[in-house]
Design an enzyme around this catalytic site. Sequence first.
Site, PDB file in Angstrom:
ATOM      1  N   SER A  33      -0.078   0.211  -6.088  1.00  0.00           N
ATOM      2  CA  SER A  33       0.190   1.653  -6.074  1.00  0.00           C
ATOM      3  C   SER A  33      -1.097   2.446  -6.303  1.00  0.00           C
ATOM      4  CB  SER A  33       1.198   1.998  -7.167  1.00  0.00           C
ATOM      5  OG  SER A  33       2.298   1.123  -7.121  1.00  0.00           O
ATOM      6  N   ALA A  34      -1.094   3.703  -5.869  1.00  0.00           N
ATOM      7  CA  ALA A  34      -2.232   4.593  -6.111  1.00  0.00           C
ATOM      8  C   ALA A  34      -2.273   4.963  -7.595  1.00  0.00           C
ATOM      9  CB  ALA A  34      -2.094   5.852  -5.268  1.00  0.00           C
TER      10      ALA A  34
END
Length: 189
Positions: A33-34
């Site tokens: 994930s970012a």
Amino acid sequence: FLRVPRERFVPEDVRTSAYEDVPLPIGHGQTISAPSMIAIMLEEAALTRGEKVLEVGTGSGYTTALLAEITGPESIVSIERLLELEPFGRENLHAAGYEVRIVRGDGTLGFPQEAPYDCILATAGAPKIPKAWKEQTKVGGRIIAPVGRSRLSQVLVTARRVGPEKWEITEGTPCAFVPLVGEQGWRRE
Ligand code: SAH
């Protein structure tokens, strides 16, 4: 975030992008994930040291490490569905010095062996919040999960258990996570 080296949680070929604020491929169709997205989720979770957490979707182990920094590693269980990916997360965490319990299985069913939890945090998108998660959350606890009818677009949902049968649900930022696949999630990829 400053303590967790993201470059140790991504495959070699994307390492030069490790400090860009974007999701990156980690193999088997999955992504790390970012950081900004995880930051939003962690703020929603508002965890304190020692709180018991179930993370659904270990993936690279990056979110797991961030959770471990907040609550301490011993109060986290992280569950990953993919046989091929589970060792990747486990090894990344070990190499970075986080001794967290990682299990392989269908996280849509929660992990009853260590329930109840102060927080269940999912990094895969669910069609709706699985019943098992509600049953395994303490009163006063919360579920943080991307929820949406489409596999590619969700909103971040925070569900707080304010009484045995009472939940407060808030919908936050739009987001796009890989699908949560399992008995109480999407049926296939
Ligand atoms: N937090 C991870 C995100 C990985 S992507 C990271 O930053 O690296 C989401 C992960 O959820 C994938 O690894 C996927 O295999 C896993 N997943 C999907 N459905 C699942 C389920 N039912 N139980 C456990 N893990 C699941």
